[in-house]
Structures are given as structure tokens and as C-alpha cells.
Design a protein around this motif. Structure first.
Motif, PDB file in Angstrom:
ATOM      1  N   ARG A 319       0.824  -1.204   0.000  1.00  0.00           N
ATOM      2  CA  ARG A 319       0.000   0.000   0.000  1.00  0.00           C
ATOM      3  C   ARG A 319       0.866   1.264   0.000  1.00  0.00           C
ATOM      4  O   ARG A 319       0.620   2.204  -0.761  1.00  0.00           O
ATOM      5  CB  ARG A 319      -0.894  -0.012   1.242  1.00  0.00           C
ATOM      6  CG  ARG A 319      -1.788   1.228   1.410  1.00  0.00           C
ATOM      7  CD  ARG A 319      -2.826   1.313   0.334  1.00  0.00           C
ATOM      8  NE  ARG A 319      -3.760   2.394   0.591  1.00  0.00           N
ATOM      9  CZ  ARG A 319      -4.581   2.903  -0.318  1.00  0.00           C
ATOM     10  NH1 ARG A 319      -4.582   2.415  -1.558  1.00  0.00           N
ATOM     11  NH2 ARG A 319      -5.414   3.879  -0.026  1.00  0.00           N
ATOM     12  N   ALA A 320       1.874   1.292   0.834  1.00  0.00           N
ATOM     13  CA  ALA A 320       2.722   2.488   0.917  1.00  0.00           C
ATOM     14  C   ALA A 320       3.477   2.713  -0.389  1.00  0.00           C
ATOM     15  O   ALA A 320       3.589   3.853  -0.866  1.00  0.00           O
ATOM     16  CB  ALA A 320       3.702   2.354   2.080  1.00  0.00           C
ATOM     17  N   LEU A 321       3.996   1.655  -0.983  1.00  0.00           N
ATOM     18  CA  LEU A 321       4.715   1.803  -2.253  1.00  0.00           C
ATOM     19  C   LEU A 321       3.770   2.238  -3.370  1.00  0.00           C
ATOM     20  O   LEU A 321       4.146   3.039  -4.245  1.00  0.00           O
ATOM     21  CB  LEU A 321       5.400   0.482  -2.617  1.00  0.00           C
ATOM     22  CG  LEU A 321       6.634   0.118  -1.786  1.00  0.00           C
ATOM     23  CD1 LEU A 321       7.058  -1.325  -2.058  1.00  0.00           C
ATOM     24  CD2 LEU A 321       7.794   1.067  -2.079  1.00  0.00           C
ATOM     25  N   THR A 322       2.548   1.726  -3.356  1.00  0.00           N
ATOM     26  CA  THR A 322       1.571   2.126  -4.372  1.00  0.00           C
ATOM     27  C   THR A 322       1.259   3.614  -4.272  1.00  0.00           C
ATOM     28  O   THR A 322       1.248   4.333  -5.288  1.00  0.00           O
ATOM     29  CB  THR A 322       0.271   1.311  -4.190  1.00  0.00           C
ATOM     30  OG1 THR A 322       0.570  -0.082  -4.330  1.00  0.00           O
ATOM     31  CG2 THR A 322      -0.769   1.702  -5.239  1.00  0.00           C
ATOM     32  N   LEU A 323       1.036   4.095  -3.059  1.00  0.00           N
ATOM     33  CA  LEU A 323       0.741   5.513  -2.866  1.00  0.00           C
ATOM     34  C   LEU A 323       1.960   6.376  -3.183  1.00  0.00           C
ATOM     35  O   LEU A 323       1.821   7.473  -3.736  1.00  0.00           O
ATOM     36  CB  LEU A 323       0.256   5.749  -1.434  1.00  0.00           C
ATOM     37  CG  LEU A 323      -1.099   5.107  -1.107  1.00  0.00           C
ATOM     38  CD1 LEU A 323      -1.387   5.209   0.390  1.00  0.00           C
ATOM     39  CD2 LEU A 323      -2.214   5.767  -1.905  1.00  0.00           C
ATOM     40  N   ALA A 324       3.145   5.877  -2.849  1.00  0.00           N
ATOM     41  CA  ALA A 324       4.360   6.625  -3.181  1.00  0.00           C
ATOM     42  C   ALA A 324       4.513   6.756  -4.692  1.00  0.00           C
ATOM     43  O   ALA A 324       4.838   7.827  -5.217  1.00  0.00           O
ATOM     44  CB  ALA A 324       5.581   5.927  -2.586  1.00  0.00           C
ATOM     45  N   ALA A 325       4.261   5.676  -5.421  1.00  0.00           N
ATOM     46  CA  ALA A 325       4.390   5.707  -6.883  1.00  0.00           C
ATOM     47  C   ALA A 325       3.390   6.658  -7.514  1.00  0.00           C
ATOM     48  O   ALA A 325       3.666   7.262  -8.558  1.00  0.00           O
ATOM     49  CB  ALA A 325       4.192   4.298  -7.442  1.00  0.00           C
ATOM     50  N   GLN A 326       2.242   6.803  -6.858  1.00  0.00           N
ATOM     51  CA  GLN A 326       1.221   7.716  -7.381  1.00  0.00           C
ATOM     52  C   GLN A 326       1.561   9.180  -7.127  1.00  0.00           C
ATOM     53  O   GLN A 326       0.891  10.072  -7.643  1.00  0.00           O
ATOM     54  CB  GLN A 326      -0.134   7.380  -6.757  1.00  0.00           C
ATOM     55  CG  GLN A 326      -0.692   6.034  -7.207  1.00  0.00           C
ATOM     56  CD  GLN A 326      -1.942   5.635  -6.445  1.00  0.00           C
ATOM     57  OE1 GLN A 326      -2.366   6.319  -5.508  1.00  0.00           O
ATOM     58  NE2 GLN A 326      -2.542   4.524  -6.837  1.00  0.00           N
ATOM     59  N   GLY A 327       2.550   9.402  -6.293  1.00  0.00           N
ATOM     60  CA  GLY A 327       2.988  10.765  -6.065  1.00  0.00           C
ATOM     61  C   GLY A 327       2.099  11.573  -5.158  1.00  0.00           C
ATOM     62  O   GLY A 327       2.102  12.797  -5.206  1.00  0.00           O
ATOM     63  N   ARG A 328       1.346  10.901  -4.300  1.00  0.00           N
ATOM     64  CA  ARG A 328       0.508  11.637  -3.363  1.00  0.00           C
ATOM     65  C   ARG A 328       1.381  12.267  -2.293  1.00  0.00           C
ATOM     66  O   ARG A 328       2.370  11.715  -1.880  1.00  0.00           O
ATOM     67  CB  ARG A 328      -0.531  10.712  -2.740  1.00  0.00           C
ATOM     68  CG  ARG A 328      -1.471  10.116  -3.778  1.00  0.00           C
ATOM     69  CD  ARG A 328      -2.607   9.389  -3.119  1.00  0.00           C
ATOM     70  NE  ARG A 328      -3.485   8.779  -4.096  1.00  0.00           N
ATOM     71  CZ  ARG A 328      -4.638   8.195  -3.780  1.00  0.00           C
ATOM     72  NH1 ARG A 328      -5.026   8.158  -2.515  1.00  0.00           N
ATOM     73  NH2 ARG A 328      -5.386   7.666  -4.716  1.00  0.00           N
ATOM     74  N   ARG A 329       0.972  13.448  -1.818  1.00  0.00           N
ATOM     75  CA  ARG A 329       1.820  14.189  -0.895  1.00  0.00           C
ATOM     76  C   ARG A 329       1.221  14.367   0.481  1.00  0.00           C
ATOM     77  O   ARG A 329       1.899  14.777   1.391  1.00  0.00           O
ATOM     78  CB  ARG A 329       2.132  15.574  -1.472  1.00  0.00           C
ATOM     79  CG  ARG A 329       2.923  15.537  -2.755  1.00  0.00           C
ATOM     80  CD  ARG A 329       4.308  14.969  -2.504  1.00  0.00           C
ATOM     81  NE  ARG A 329       5.061  15.800  -1.595  1.00  0.00           N
ATOM     82  CZ  ARG A 329       5.847  16.793  -1.963  1.00  0.00           C
ATOM     83  NH1 ARG A 329       5.980  17.071  -3.230  1.00  0.00           N
ATOM     84  NH2 ARG A 329       6.501  17.520  -1.072  1.00  0.00           N
ATOM     85  N   GLU A 330      -0.060  14.132   0.652  1.00  0.00           N
ATOM     86  CA  GLU A 330      -0.669  14.407   1.938  1.00  0.00           C
ATOM     87  C   GLU A 330      -1.183  13.131   2.572  1.00  0.00           C
ATOM     88  O   GLU A 330      -1.549  12.186   1.900  1.00  0.00           O
ATOM     89  CB  GLU A 330      -1.822  15.410   1.799  1.00  0.00           C
ATOM     90  CG  GLU A 330      -1.381  16.753   1.240  1.00  0.00           C
ATOM     91  CD  GLU A 330      -0.394  17.471   2.129  1.00  0.00           C
ATOM     92  OE1 GLU A 330      -0.418  17.260   3.345  1.00  0.00           O
ATOM     93  OE2 GLU A 330       0.419  18.245   1.605  1.00  0.00           O
ATOM     94  N   GLY A 331      -1.247  13.161   3.915  1.00  0.00           N
ATOM     95  CA  GLY A 331      -1.814  12.037   4.651  1.00  0.00           C
ATOM     96  C   GLY A 331      -0.770  11.016   5.009  1.00  0.00           C
ATOM     97  O   GLY A 331       0.206  10.825   4.296  1.00  0.00           O
ATOM     98  N   ALA A 332      -0.991  10.383   6.147  1.00  0.00           N
ATOM     99  CA  ALA A 332      -0.029   9.373   6.573  1.00  0.00           C
ATOM    100  C   ALA A 332      -0.680   8.340   7.464  1.00  0.00           C
ATOM    101  O   ALA A 332      -0.001   7.622   8.163  1.00  0.00           O
ATOM    102  CB  ALA A 332       1.111  10.036   7.322  1.00  0.00           C
ATOM    103  N   GLN A 333      -1.974   8.255   7.414  1.00  0.00           N
ATOM    104  CA  GLN A 333      -2.641   7.387   8.362  1.00  0.00           C
ATOM    105  C   GLN A 333      -3.188   6.147   7.669  1.00  0.00           C
ATOM    106  O   GLN A 333      -3.260   6.067   6.461  1.00  0.00           O
ATOM    107  CB  GLN A 333      -3.792   8.149   9.039  1.00  0.00           C
ATOM    108  CG  GLN A 333      -3.405   9.521   9.517  1.00  0.00           C
ATOM    109  CD  GLN A 333      -2.252   9.490  10.499  1.00  0.00           C
ATOM    110  OE1 GLN A 333      -2.225   8.640  11.391  1.00  0.00           O
ATOM    111  NE2 GLN A 333      -1.315  10.392  10.362  1.00  0.00           N
ATOM    112  N   ALA A 334      -3.620   5.206   8.506  1.00  0.00           N
ATOM    113  CA  ALA A 334      -4.302   4.029   7.989  1.00  0.00           C
ATOM    114  C   ALA A 334      -5.395   3.641   8.962  1.00  0.00           C
ATOM    115  O   ALA A 334      -5.332   3.998  10.126  1.00  0.00           O
ATOM    116  CB  ALA A 334      -3.332   2.877   7.833  1.00  0.00           C
TER     117      ALA A 334
END
Length: 334
Positions: A319-334
Motif C-alpha cells: 500500500r505504501a509503495l503504491t501511494l508513493a508511486a502515485q505521487g501523493r503528498r498528503e496524509g499518513a494514516q491508515a
């Protein structure tokens, strides 16, 4: 709380000399140390107040990185324009930790030395804790070990490192700068914290007479593609069951390099170099991320109550790698 003496210092040399006294400790924000003193876990004879040292700046380095003074407060660091722009992974990690009030007091140097969240370490009514009383045993191994380590643990200790900041700094390949009676030295972040082995009471490779002066981050690579994912039992003011700091250096859809570290799973921030290497040169997709997750958890060993962490960590990495690849910049929770 046991009686102790108090000394305020104004320069690093004075601080280093003062801490050479028997069982003296540095006092920065005090958000961890003072609590442990109240609980009877820590018993320093002297507190050396270092808050007047000139170590509260964030500055750029000649190599394009950044130098973070040991007394920079977590809130200030997380919201510093340079950190938010170039190291959003660190900003996210910091803002996911503790409460706003604690972040306003906690320091970079103190966060590096934050002690474990293990119930059996924090509660002195449990006599068996090799961290408090070396050789006494580990109550957590056969106790309620839901929050404990699945990687790098030993027969003497299965505690975890509680810091979110540490996880992000591990993925960013930080270096810790220290100063002691023998001079200054730089410790790679991967070598700063220790695995428990037979001496879990020794948590870092910082010598007792050394002062942390700064943390250095290399030139940014992951500013456009990073994500800090923290999975915890409740949304606010809780330690991580699993945390993932993921950074990707991208060339189109191809991964040039990666930084990947886990929190909540080991005695130290768990950086998986093998997983990072597996990502380099690959297309950023689910297959590559799943392989990296499997490699990162390859040596995991569960205990009675925390086997769920293995699959949780794998899914969190993907999940973290997927969001990183998408270039999202905000949020850090789950």
C-alpha cells in the motif's frame, strides 16, 4: 521519582564534561525520560539541561542535503518549509507520532533515543525485563506480545523501537553526528540503533559520554514519490502496530532507486536493503511491490499474539509503495 541534581549547560564541551558524571543524562524535551523517571524505570543521578546549546537550526549542506540540529523540535521540523518540500516522508512520519503537545516539546536528538514501548519494560511490577535488570529474563516472550517484534528479536528481548521519526530517517539514509571527549564522529543511521542480542539494555551505539549534535539527510531523491503509512489501533496518539516509510526515485514508470523501512516490527527501524534492491530498475507495479514485501518479511518470526503483523506488514508495504508511486503528498494514516 528518585532525587537527582540538575545542571544547565551552554556549550557542547561543557555538556560532554558534565555527562561524564555517574549515571548522568542529557535533558532536551524530556518527553520520554521524565516519564520513565516518574515510573521508576530511569534513575539518573544528574540531569544535564542542554536546551541552551546552539543546536536548534535546520540548514542546507554543500552536498545538497540538510543538517538538522539535535534540539530542533518535532513540530518545527515537520512543518519546516525545506523538510515539507524536499523530505515529505519525514514530515509525514513526524506528524503521525504522539500528540501536538508532545511534538512541540520533543527534540530530534531525544527522538533518536526514545525507549521501547514494551509493557513489561514500562511497568516495574514485572521483575523480568532484561532491559531494566540484565539477566532477569523477558516477560514479553511468553506474555501478551501483540505489539512486539517479529524481526531481529532475540531470546533476551522482543521489544520494538517506538519512533516514527526514526523509521522515516532510516528510509532516507540519514547520518547521526555526535561529539564526545575523543572528538566528533558520524554514525550511519543503520548502525545507530542496535538489535537486542544478548545485551538489550544497550539500545544504540552512542557512547554514554557522547552528545548527539545533528542528523544529516542526503540530497533528496524521494520528494515527489514517498509515503509514510502508519497502522495503529486508533487514529490518534497511538504507537504503530506496523509503520512503513516508502520512497521511490522514479524515471517515468521505472523505479531508479528505493528507500524502504518498517516500524513497530523490530528493536530498531527495520530497513530492508534486499527489498530496496529488488525494486531498482523495475516497473512500479503491484508485482514488484509484492516481491519487495515478501523479501522484507522473509526472516519474520511471530510470537503467540503477533503473527498477524507479518501479513499486515506485507500489505502495508504494498500500500505504501503504491501511494508513493502515485505521487501523493498528503496524509499518513491508515
Amino acid at each position: 521519582m528518585n532525587p537527582f541534581s540538575y545542571q544547565r549547560v551552554t556549550d557542547p564541551e561543557e555538556a560532554i564534561h558534565a555527562v561524564s558524571a555517574h549515571n548522568a543524562k542529557f535533558l532536551g524535551g524530556g518527553t520520554n525520560l521524565v516519564d520513565l523517571m516518574k515510573d521508576g524505570v530511569e534513575h539518573p543521578t544528574t540531569l544535564i539541561d542542554i536546551n541552551r546549546l546552539d543546536l536548534a537550526q535546520v540548514t542546507t549542506t554543500a552536498s545538497g542535503g540538510v543538517l538538522i540540529g539535535a534540539l530542533v523540535r518535532n513540530s518545527d521540523l515537520a512543518n519546516h518549509a525545506l523538510i515539507r518540500r524536499n523530505y515529505p516522508l519525514l514530515s509525514q512520519g513526524l506528524l503521525s507520532g504522539a500528540s501536538p503537545q508532545l511534538r512541540n516539546m520533543a527534540t530530534t536528538g531525544g527522538n533518536l533515543l526514545q525507549r521501547t514501548r514494551c509493557f513489561y519494560f514500562m511497568d516495574t511490577t514485572f521483575p523480568a525485563c532484561n532491559k531494566r535488570y540484565p539477566g532477569s529474563g523477558c516477560a514479553a516472550i511468553n506474555g501478551y506480545n501483540r505489539i512486539h517484534a517479529i524481526l531481529g528479536a532475540s531470546e533476551d528481548c522482543i521489544a520494538t523501537n517506538p519512533s516514527d521519526m526514526n523509521v522515516a530517517m532510516a528510509a532516507l539514509d540519514a547520518t547521526v553526528h555526535v561529539q564526545g571527549p575523543k572528538g566528533k564522529r558520524a554514525i550511519p543511521f543503520a548502525d545507530f540503533h542496535r538489535l537486542p542480542g544478548k545485551t538489550p539494555q544497550i539500545e544504540t551505539n552512542l557512547r554514554s559520554d557522547e552528545l548527539i549534535t545533528a542528523v544529516e539527510l542526503p540530497a533528496p531523491k524521494f520528494a515527489a514519490n514517498s509515503w509514510y503509512l502508519k497502522v495503529r489501533d486508533r487514529q490518534s496518539y497511538a504507537f504503530a502496530l506496523v509503520a512503513v516509510a516508502a520512497g521511490l526515485e522514479m524515471d517515468g514508470t521505472t523505479i531508479k532507486s528505493a528507500g524502504l523501512a518498517l516500524g513497530g516490527v523490530a528493536h530498531k527501524p527495520w530497513r530492508s536493503m534486499e527489498a530496496e534492491r529488488s525494486l531498482a530498475g523495475k516497473t512500479a507495479n503491484a508485482e514488484a511491490f509484492k516481491k519487495a514485501a515478501d523479501l522484507a518479511l522473509a526472516g519474520a518470526k511471530p510470537y503467540e499474539h503477533n503473527a498477524f503483523k507479518i501479513e499486515l506488514a506485507k500489505q502495508s508495504i504494498v500500500r505504501a509503495l503504491t501511494l508513493a508511486a502515485q505521487g501523493r503528498r498528503e496524509g499518513a494514516q491508515a
